[in-house]
Design an enzyme around this catalytic site. Sequence first.
Site, PDB file in Angstrom:
ATOM      1  CG  ASP A 173      -5.050  -7.239   5.729  1.00  0.00           C
ATOM      2  OD1 ASP A 173      -4.023  -6.995   5.067  1.00  0.00           O
ATOM      3  OD2 ASP A 173      -5.794  -6.351   6.180  1.00  0.00           O
ATOM      4  CG  HIS A 256      -0.394  -4.553   2.332  1.00  0.00           C
ATOM      5  ND1 HIS A 256      -0.080  -5.526   3.252  1.00  0.00           N
ATOM      6  CD2 HIS A 256      -1.701  -4.225   2.563  1.00  0.00           C
ATOM      7  CE1 HIS A 256      -1.136  -5.758   4.012  1.00  0.00           C
ATOM      8  NE2 HIS A 256      -2.134  -4.983   3.626  1.00  0.00           N
ATOM      9  CG  HIS A 259      -3.691  -5.639  -2.087  1.00  0.00           C
ATOM     10  ND1 HIS A 259      -3.877  -4.266  -2.090  1.00  0.00           N
ATOM     11  CD2 HIS A 259      -4.923  -6.179  -2.068  1.00  0.00           C
ATOM     12  CE1 HIS A 259      -5.166  -4.003  -2.075  1.00  0.00           C
ATOM     13  NE2 HIS A 259      -5.826  -5.135  -2.047  1.00  0.00           N
ATOM     14  CG  HIS A 273      -7.043  -5.671   1.588  1.00  0.00           C
ATOM     15  ND1 HIS A 273      -6.290  -4.702   0.956  1.00  0.00           N
ATOM     16  CD2 HIS A 273      -6.396  -5.949   2.748  1.00  0.00           C
ATOM     17  CE1 HIS A 273      -5.250  -4.395   1.714  1.00  0.00           C
ATOM     18  NE2 HIS A 273      -5.286  -5.146   2.806  1.00  0.00           N
TER      19      HIS A 273
HETATM   20 ZN   LIG Z   1      -4.033  -4.883   4.508  1.00  0.00          ZN
END
Ligand SMILES: [Zn+2]
Length: 374
Positions: A173, A256, A259, A273
């Site tokens: 992340d 993201h 993601h 994540h």
């Molecule tokens: Zn994140």
Amino acid sequence: MLTVFCSPSRYTQGCNSTLSLGREMATMGLAGPALIVAGKTAIALLSDTWRRSFEDAGLAYQVYRFGGECSLAEIECVTRHARDQRTRVIVGAGGGKVLDTARAAAADLGLPVVNCPTVASSDAPCSALSVIYTDDGAFLQYRIYGRNPDLVLVDTQVIAQSPPRLLVAGMGDALATWFEAKTCVEGNVKNMRGGASSQSALALAELCYRILLRDGVAALSALRNRVPTPALERLVEANTLLSGLGFESSGLAAAHAVHNGLTAVPETHAYFHGEKVAYGLLVQLILEKKPQPLVEEVLDFAAKVGLPTTLAAIGLAEMTGETLGRIAERSTAEGETMHHEPFAVEPRMVAEAILAADALGREWTRKHGIPAAG
Ligand SMILES: [Zn+2]
């Protein structure tokens, strides 16, 4: 456009900092009764410490056991419980989903919120947003609040006991933060607070990346030995504080969005994540046609700490055209941060970049003889 920088009111980190939780809250004028929303690991590890810490500070509290998913139903459940108990402050203690739920309930009730992450697996703890999922774990929506948490307290003795894979996910992340921030700043995109990015936010995002490269491997080995060394302390700060401030005050982009696309297919639900964001970052670097040495720097780091660099490493060894299409469509949905990229991004481009990242990752893994991540 005005420049806006936001952060929690206070960030406290250190070995056994949970002992100071009650005092930190009292110092900030946060009064009980408190409702601690906690996962089962947090309850097992910290119940005794909470009792001592809250007693010392003269704060009444209750513990609510988290149900497992940051869904609308779970948020409603916490909200109802807090209302019944006349709660005046909500404390989230656990992983990202616990904290997101605590924050959502606190926002619904207009209460202050304290976040005590027990893992350094994402940059959620410092932010003023929650990621809401459906009951079966698919991404549903971001919920954005008017304020950041009042206090974020990180106990590195607790983090040092957490599974290595979660720390690595946090690095995934955090790895994307600087790249997404730069894309947003260069494109003059509004940050998560609707303002322009500050130099401070971009500098913190860059520091985040530098700390990962410098301390990531040593921090991972410290965690495997369950010792909060200085490298682990710095890395936890990068994963939790710097990544959080960087993304929120500068913005998110393709990593993201990819993601979010990946969460649309059930095969990836067993992956964290940050693991999916790390793969999304490779896709972003390819979409942006970044120079090879930079892509290799990222690949090298990802491979060293065990972040996924191939589709097989995020559950997609058998990728059908239909699955790829769904991921690409979801990544480019209206309102996605994909559209913070400085050029129009079509689903077809994302699909191609997803496959190109996989080819690159497989080649890298083969050339360097690195065992598959996991
Ligand atoms: Zn994140």
